[in-house]
Motif scaffolding. Sequence first.
Motif, PDB file in Angstrom:
ATOM      1  N   ALA A 197       0.767  -1.185  -0.134  1.00 26.96           N
ATOM      2  CA  ALA A 197      -0.160   0.093  -0.110  1.00 26.96           C
ATOM      3  C   ALA A 197       0.779   1.342   0.021  1.00 26.96           C
ATOM      4  O   ALA A 197       0.363   2.108   0.813  1.00 26.96           O
ATOM      5  N   THR A 198       1.886   1.286  -0.884  1.00 29.85           N
ATOM      6  CA  THR A 198       2.589   2.402  -0.986  1.00 29.85           C
ATOM      7  C   THR A 198       3.606   2.486  -2.492  1.00 29.85           C
ATOM      8  O   THR A 198       3.715   1.224  -2.781  1.00 29.85           O
ATOM      9  N   ASN A 199       3.768   3.662  -2.722  1.00 34.18           N
ATOM     10  CA  ASN A 199       4.753   3.719  -3.921  1.00 34.18           C
ATOM     11  C   ASN A 199       6.097   3.453  -3.726  1.00 34.18           C
ATOM     12  O   ASN A 199       7.012   3.230  -4.528  1.00 34.18           O
ATOM     13  N   ASP A 200       6.354   3.480  -2.346  1.00 33.95           N
ATOM     14  CA  ASP A 200       7.775   3.152  -1.715  1.00 33.95           C
ATOM     15  C   ASP A 200       8.006   2.294  -1.001  1.00 33.95           C
ATOM     16  O   ASP A 200       8.616   2.467   0.390  1.00 33.95           O
ATOM     17  N   PRO A 201       7.808   1.066  -1.226  1.00 33.93           N
ATOM     18  CA  PRO A 201       8.187   0.007  -0.320  1.00 33.93           C
ATOM     19  C   PRO A 201       9.900  -0.150  -0.309  1.00 33.93           C
ATOM     20  O   PRO A 201      10.343  -0.087  -0.928  1.00 33.93           O
ATOM     21  N   VAL A 202      10.191  -0.557   0.964  1.00 33.62           N
ATOM     22  CA  VAL A 202      11.542  -0.570   1.281  1.00 33.62           C
ATOM     23  C   VAL A 202      11.858  -2.107   1.555  1.00 33.62           C
ATOM     24  O   VAL A 202      11.208  -2.756   2.408  1.00 33.62           O
ATOM     25  N   ALA A 203      12.999  -2.539   1.396  1.00 33.19           N
ATOM     26  CA  ALA A 203      13.464  -4.038   1.325  1.00 33.19           C
ATOM     27  C   ALA A 203      14.848  -3.714   1.750  1.00 33.19           C
ATOM     28  O   ALA A 203      15.927  -3.258   1.516  1.00 33.19           O
ATOM     29  N   LEU A 204      15.304  -4.755   2.862  1.00 36.17           N
ATOM     30  CA  LEU A 204      16.657  -4.871   3.327  1.00 36.17           C
ATOM     31  C   LEU A 204      17.111  -6.194   2.769  1.00 36.17           C
ATOM     32  O   LEU A 204      16.341  -7.415   3.407  1.00 36.17           O
ATOM     33  N   GLY A 207       9.723  -2.492  -7.885  1.00 42.48           N
ATOM     34  CA  GLY A 207       9.251  -1.220  -7.323  1.00 42.48           C
ATOM     35  C   GLY A 207       9.828  -0.786  -6.008  1.00 42.48           C
ATOM     36  O   GLY A 207       9.349   0.248  -5.218  1.00 42.48           O
ATOM     37  N   CYS A 208      10.679  -1.451  -5.290  1.00 42.03           N
ATOM     38  CA  CYS A 208      11.324  -1.334  -3.988  1.00 42.03           C
ATOM     39  C   CYS A 208      12.394  -0.296  -4.090  1.00 42.03           C
ATOM     40  O   CYS A 208      13.426  -0.414  -4.945  1.00 42.03           O
ATOM     41  N   HIS A 209      12.645   0.681  -2.924  1.00 41.41           N
ATOM     42  CA  HIS A 209      13.889   1.127  -2.561  1.00 41.41           C
ATOM     43  C   HIS A 209      14.453  -0.175  -1.710  1.00 41.41           C
ATOM     44  O   HIS A 209      14.030  -0.706  -0.922  1.00 41.41           O
ATOM     45  N   VAL A 210      15.853  -0.018  -2.016  1.00 36.46           N
ATOM     46  CA  VAL A 210      16.659  -1.415  -1.497  1.00 36.46           C
ATOM     47  C   VAL A 210      17.593  -1.035  -0.719  1.00 36.46           C
ATOM     48  O   VAL A 210      18.382  -0.112  -1.056  1.00 36.46           O
ATOM     49  N   VAL A 211      17.748  -1.438   0.414  1.00 38.24           N
ATOM     50  CA  VAL A 211      18.907  -1.326   1.548  1.00 38.24           C
ATOM     51  C   VAL A 211      19.946  -2.362   1.299  1.00 38.24           C
ATOM     52  O   VAL A 211      19.579  -3.609   1.788  1.00 38.24           O
TER      53      VAL A 211
END
Length: 274
Positions: free
Chosen positions: A15-22, A43-47
């Motif tokens: 439910a976001t345009n900016d999901p984050v994955a580590l 579509g993820c920002h990634v760490v």
Amino acid sequence: MSSGTRRSRLQETFATNDPVALVTGSGAPRVGRVIAEELSRRGCHVVLHANTSTDEANEAAATWKERFGRRAAVVQGTLEDDEACDRIVDEAAACFGRLDILVNSAAIWTPTPLAEITGDEIRRYFQINSVASLLCARAAGRYMTSQPSGGCIINLGDWATVRPYADHAAYFPSKGAIEVMTRSLAVELGAMNFNLRVNCVQPGPVLLSDDVTEETVAELAQSTLVGRVGTPDDVAHAVSFLCENTFVTGVCLPVDGGRGIFAPDGLQLGRNTG
């Protein structure tokens, strides 16, 4: 992402345009890095997490937006340190203000004859391959349980825990623990937020060392039902599927080309004996 751009399946899931994955163990260009790249494409920002491969991780992160249209950051730390597990997750969440996916990809493995294994070596295998995964998952759960969209944790196990081979008597027990850990975490964290899922991917032969001979590669291919050695992309696709499917949790998914159930010698014997 513009307001008119359609969300990816992962973006809809969280439910976001900016999901984050580590992704732990993603500094070097191995399976963890390929998983991180696939999540970025979706579509993820990634760490990226690295211990000694920080230069490689930073070099990759610098090109992430141009390559995938998503941002990337780097966190560093040894998973031999309990406190570092919490810090790595906290820093990852701080990078983009949330944490939706954790992939526990970091692991160690070195062939060692049983007679030469020391207690310290066994404990190191369990610390990095098992304990650190649990501690990182617990830390990630603190963020994911508070998010309405929950989150997803993927642990990387190993298909061969059910058919272990020689010279890895410390490695396989540490990876075997991942299966029970996955189910336990799915129950524990799911009780706190039913949108929080925990699953496991068990890769088969997907990334062979450079010194593997063509003969060995051919033998490995023949040991699978699909007639080939796998690729890191096969693992990354499975991870993405488990992140996207909100009705799958507590599952250990072999990605081994059927090697875990295939017994070519037994089949041949059956043919010979009628």
